[in-house]
Design a protein around this motif. Structure first.
Motif, PDB file in Angstrom:
ATOM      1  N   ALA A 218       0.841  -1.195   0.000  1.00 36.99           N
ATOM      2  CA  ALA A 218       0.000   0.000   0.000  1.00 36.99           C
ATOM      3  C   ALA A 218       0.874   1.241   0.000  1.00 36.99           C
ATOM      4  CB  ALA A 218      -0.919   0.006   1.226  1.00 36.99           C
ATOM      5  N   ASN A 219       0.331   2.335  -0.466  1.00 35.27           N
ATOM      6  CA  ASN A 219       1.092   3.592  -0.472  1.00 35.27           C
ATOM      7  C   ASN A 219       0.191   4.774  -0.164  1.00 35.27           C
ATOM      8  OD1 ASN A 219       0.271   3.214  -3.578  1.00 35.27           O
ATOM      9  ND2 ASN A 219       0.512   5.409  -3.176  1.00 35.27           N
ATOM     10  N   VAL A 220       0.780   5.799   0.425  1.00 37.67           N
ATOM     11  CA  VAL A 220       0.107   7.078   0.627  1.00 37.67           C
ATOM     12  C   VAL A 220       1.073   8.189   0.232  1.00 37.67           C
ATOM     13  CG1 VAL A 220      -1.431   6.293   2.475  1.00 37.67           C
ATOM     14  CG2 VAL A 220       0.832   7.202   3.060  1.00 37.67           C
ATOM     15  N   ASP A 221       0.527   9.315  -0.156  1.00 32.40           N
ATOM     16  CA  ASP A 221       1.323  10.486  -0.502  1.00 32.40           C
ATOM     17  C   ASP A 221       1.069  11.592   0.504  1.00 32.40           C
ATOM     18  OD1 ASP A 221       2.109   9.061  -2.714  1.00 32.40           O
ATOM     19  OD2 ASP A 221       0.802  10.106  -4.109  1.00 32.40           O
ATOM     20  N   VAL A 222       2.149  12.183   1.008  1.00 30.43           N
ATOM     21  CA  VAL A 222       2.046  13.304   1.939  1.00 30.43           C
ATOM     22  C   VAL A 222       2.933  14.439   1.429  1.00 30.43           C
ATOM     23  CG1 VAL A 222       1.602  11.808   3.923  1.00 30.43           C
ATOM     24  CG2 VAL A 222       3.959  12.491   3.393  1.00 30.43           C
ATOM     25  N   LEU A 223       2.735  15.611   1.997  1.00 28.95           N
ATOM     26  CA  LEU A 223       3.594  16.748   1.679  1.00 28.95           C
ATOM     27  C   LEU A 223       4.552  16.985   2.833  1.00 28.95           C
ATOM     28  CD1 LEU A 223       1.102  19.323   0.080  1.00 28.95           C
ATOM     29  CD2 LEU A 223       2.854  17.964  -1.090  1.00 28.95           C
ATOM     30  N   LEU A 224       5.831  16.961   2.520  1.00 32.20           N
ATOM     31  CA  LEU A 224       6.870  17.291   3.500  1.00 32.20           C
ATOM     32  C   LEU A 224       7.502  18.601   3.058  1.00 32.20           C
ATOM     33  CD1 LEU A 224       8.717  16.738   5.893  1.00 32.20           C
ATOM     34  CD2 LEU A 224      10.101  15.247   4.418  1.00 32.20           C
ATOM     35  N   ASN A 225       7.239  19.656   3.807  1.00 33.58           N
ATOM     36  CA  ASN A 225       7.709  21.000   3.428  1.00 33.58           C
ATOM     37  C   ASN A 225       7.287  21.357   2.004  1.00 33.58           C
ATOM     38  OD1 ASN A 225       8.938  21.220   5.960  1.00 33.58           O
ATOM     39  ND2 ASN A 225      10.848  20.344   5.204  1.00 33.58           N
ATOM     40  N   ARG A 230       6.141   9.916  -1.321  1.00 36.75           N
ATOM     41  CA  ARG A 230       5.330   8.694  -1.329  1.00 36.75           C
ATOM     42  C   ARG A 230       5.916   7.690  -0.336  1.00 36.75           C
ATOM     43  NH1 ARG A 230       2.720   6.402  -6.717  1.00 36.75           N
ATOM     44  NH2 ARG A 230       1.479   8.242  -6.165  1.00 36.75           N
ATOM     45  N   ILE A 231       5.042   7.148   0.502  1.00 34.23           N
ATOM     46  CA  ILE A 231       5.445   6.165   1.512  1.00 34.23           C
ATOM     47  C   ILE A 231       4.746   4.842   1.213  1.00 34.23           C
ATOM     48  CG2 ILE A 231       5.612   5.654   3.969  1.00 34.23           C
ATOM     49  CD1 ILE A 231       5.239   8.667   4.486  1.00 34.23           C
ATOM     50  N   TYR A 232       5.535   3.768   1.184  1.00 33.22           N
ATOM     51  CA  TYR A 232       5.013   2.430   0.926  1.00 33.22           C
ATOM     52  C   TYR A 232       5.131   1.577   2.178  1.00 33.22           C
ATOM     53  CZ  TYR A 232       5.523   3.415  -4.120  1.00 33.22           C
ATOM     54  OH  TYR A 232       5.436   3.947  -5.382  1.00 33.22           O
ATOM     55  N   ILE A 287       6.895  -1.826  -8.616  1.00 34.07           N
ATOM     56  CA  ILE A 287       5.928  -0.799  -8.191  1.00 34.07           C
ATOM     57  C   ILE A 287       6.633   0.458  -7.696  1.00 34.07           C
ATOM     58  CG2 ILE A 287       4.138  -0.267  -6.484  1.00 34.07           C
ATOM     59  CD1 ILE A 287       3.432  -3.341  -6.651  1.00 34.07           C
ATOM     60  N   ILE A 288       7.561   0.290  -6.750  1.00 33.53           N
ATOM     61  CA  ILE A 288       8.160   1.475  -6.130  1.00 33.53           C
ATOM     62  C   ILE A 288       9.108   2.209  -7.079  1.00 33.53           C
ATOM     63  CG2 ILE A 288       7.886   0.483  -3.825  1.00 33.53           C
ATOM     64  CD1 ILE A 288      10.819  -0.080  -3.717  1.00 33.53           C
ATOM     65  N   ASN A 289       9.675   1.486  -8.035  1.00 28.89           N
ATOM     66  CA  ASN A 289      10.562   2.150  -9.003  1.00 28.89           C
ATOM     67  C   ASN A 289       9.801   3.050  -9.967  1.00 28.89           C
ATOM     68  OD1 ASN A 289      12.881   1.028  -7.915  1.00 28.89           O
ATOM     69  ND2 ASN A 289      12.892  -0.713  -9.308  1.00 28.89           N
ATOM     70  N   LYS A 290       8.476   2.895 -10.003  1.00 27.21           N
ATOM     71  CA  LYS A 290       7.658   3.741 -10.866  1.00 27.21           C
ATOM     72  C   LYS A 290       7.080   4.946 -10.118  1.00 27.21           C
ATOM     73  CE  LYS A 290       6.287  -0.152 -13.817  1.00 27.21           C
ATOM     74  NZ  LYS A 290       5.180  -1.050 -14.217  1.00 27.21           N
ATOM     75  N   SER A 291       7.471   5.105  -8.866  1.00 28.87           N
ATOM     76  CA  SER A 291       6.951   6.224  -8.081  1.00 28.87           C
ATOM     77  C   SER A 291       7.319   7.561  -8.731  1.00 28.87           C
ATOM     78  CB  SER A 291       7.518   6.185  -6.658  1.00 28.87           C
ATOM     79  OG  SER A 291       7.185   7.363  -5.949  1.00 28.87           O
ATOM     80  N   PRO A 292       6.351   8.463  -8.878  1.00 22.65           N
ATOM     81  CA  PRO A 292       6.650   9.778  -9.457  1.00 22.65           C
ATOM     82  C   PRO A 292       7.355  10.712  -8.476  1.00 22.65           C
ATOM     83  CG  PRO A 292       4.349   9.666  -8.824  1.00 22.65           C
ATOM     84  CD  PRO A 292       4.913   8.303  -8.571  1.00 22.65           C
TER      85      PRO A 292
END
Length: 375
Positions: A218-225, A230-232, A287-292
């Motif tokens: 699973a993954n979620v996207d957050v804003l850091l600064n 993206r966190i898996y 999967i993770i290598n395709k993270s934008p």
């Protein structure tokens, strides 16, 4: 004459033992580079690497007083384990700063073992879960990555872990819902899950196992600064050494016969599961290598840092514990004090500020807590 003969026999046995140990140590030292699908017994050598290393050192010392030439040969073999040693031991001072920097993100990854028991807090069985919630509050992570998560909604005797985490500040959440059971008004759900104090602007999941049980990354996207991250999280297949699963028998044999066939076959289960891990790791990497975005991978990998699967999963990411941790950092304490099977792997675009393993026997795993910031 008799004493000389006994001495010669002893020396021959000693040589055989030293040669056998040295060959085993060399094979264990190569464990990170041998795919389980190609040579499945490598799983044992990877698990036993710390033991082989310690024995090699002890035998070297003893051999120095018995046969110095043999001792020197054995000493020359020790550096072959340098790569695995570097993945096993973190050579940093043990320290943790409770207050994190404003510009940083704190992540806790934890196999919570279904929170042990979901009884209401008024019941004694809830003690472990209550302490787990207090430990989360103590470390105060921004994002929780949980494996073997379970929650009950609408239950009379079982409570909602989701609501409890919401009550301590984790308003945003996403669960893979690999398991969903509905009975009357009660809904039991579980899998891997995220709980966050930061808004989640995207989320998703992909199956990495469907036979026997469902498991997802699973993954979620957050804003850091104001920058997306993206966190898996995922849970690789458990070894299930004490049970027989559906894929271990066919329609031509019943469960009883399968149990007899595989009972005590630790080798069968270890090697079969590590081959499955190799397949799961390949899927996860795709999967993770395709993270934008820049990425962090957290999870229970159910394999050691000297295994082929760990090396492939880590790739060019940073292992937070190796960068800022201390010692061996075991995260699963029920079998061996050397099993670090929970990791936080961090993109090279991020700095790792600190990393610690909280050695609290609540779940069967210890949580790993990491602070990161942008470079």
């Amino acid at each position: 004459m008799a004493s000389a003969s006994i001495k010669n026999i002893f020396i021959k046995i000693w040589r055989i033992a030293c040669i056998t140990l040295s060959l085993s140590y060399l094979l264990a030292s190569a464990s990170a580079f041998i795919p389980p699908e190609s040579f499945s017994p490598i799983t044992f050598f990877a698990l036993a690497f710390p033991i082989f290393l310690i024995c090699q050192l002890i035998f070297c010392i003893i051999a120095f007083f018995i046969q110095r030439k043999l001792a020197f040969v054995m000493i020359l073999i020790i550096p072959f384990g340098y790569y695995n040693f570097g993945n096993t031991v973190a050579l940093h001072s043990k320290q943790w700063q409770p207050v994190k920097k404003d510009s940083s993100l704190r992540i806790m990854t934890w196999n919570v073992e279904s929170f042990v028991d979901l009884s209401a807090q008024s019941y004694p069985k809830s003690a472990a879960r209550v302490q787990m919630l207090k430990l989360i509050q103590q470390y105060d992570p921004d994002v929780l990555c949980l494996q073997e998560y379970k929650s009950v909604e609408g239950g009379k005797r079982r409570i909602s872990a989701q609501k409890e985490l919401d009550s301590i500040g984790y308003k945003y959440h996403f669960c893979s819902n690999d398991v969903v059971i509905k009975t009357n008004k009660r809904v039991v759900s579980g899998g891997v899950a995220f709980f966050s104090k930061l808004p989640l602007f995207d989320s998703g999941k992909v199956k990495i196992r469907t036979k026997v049980i469902n498991e997802s990354i699973a993954n979620v996207d957050v804003l850091l600064n104001n920058k997306p991250l993206r966190i898996y999280t995922a849970h690789l297949a458990s070894f299930e050494l004490s049970s027989v699963t559906y894929d271990e028998y066919t329609a031509d044999e019943n469960v009883y016969r399968a149990t007899i066939k595989t009972k005590g076959s630790v080798q069968h289960k270890l090697t079969k599961t590590e081959v499955l891990h190799q397949q799961q790791v390949n899927l996860i990497n795709d999967i993770i290598n395709k993270s934008p975005y820049s990425k962090i991978y957290c999870g229970d990998i159910n394999t050691t840092p000297v295994s082929y699967n760990y090396r492939i999963l880590k790739g060019n990411m940073q292992d937070a514990f190796l960068v800022k941790g201390s010692g061996i950092g075991a995260t699963y304490y029920k079998i061996s004090p050397t099993l670090r099977i929970d990791v936080c792997l961090v993109d090279t675009s991020l700095n790792i500020l600190q990393c610690s393993v909280a050695e609290k026997k609540l779940s069967d795993h210890y949580p790993v807590i990491t602070d990161v910031c942008w470079k």
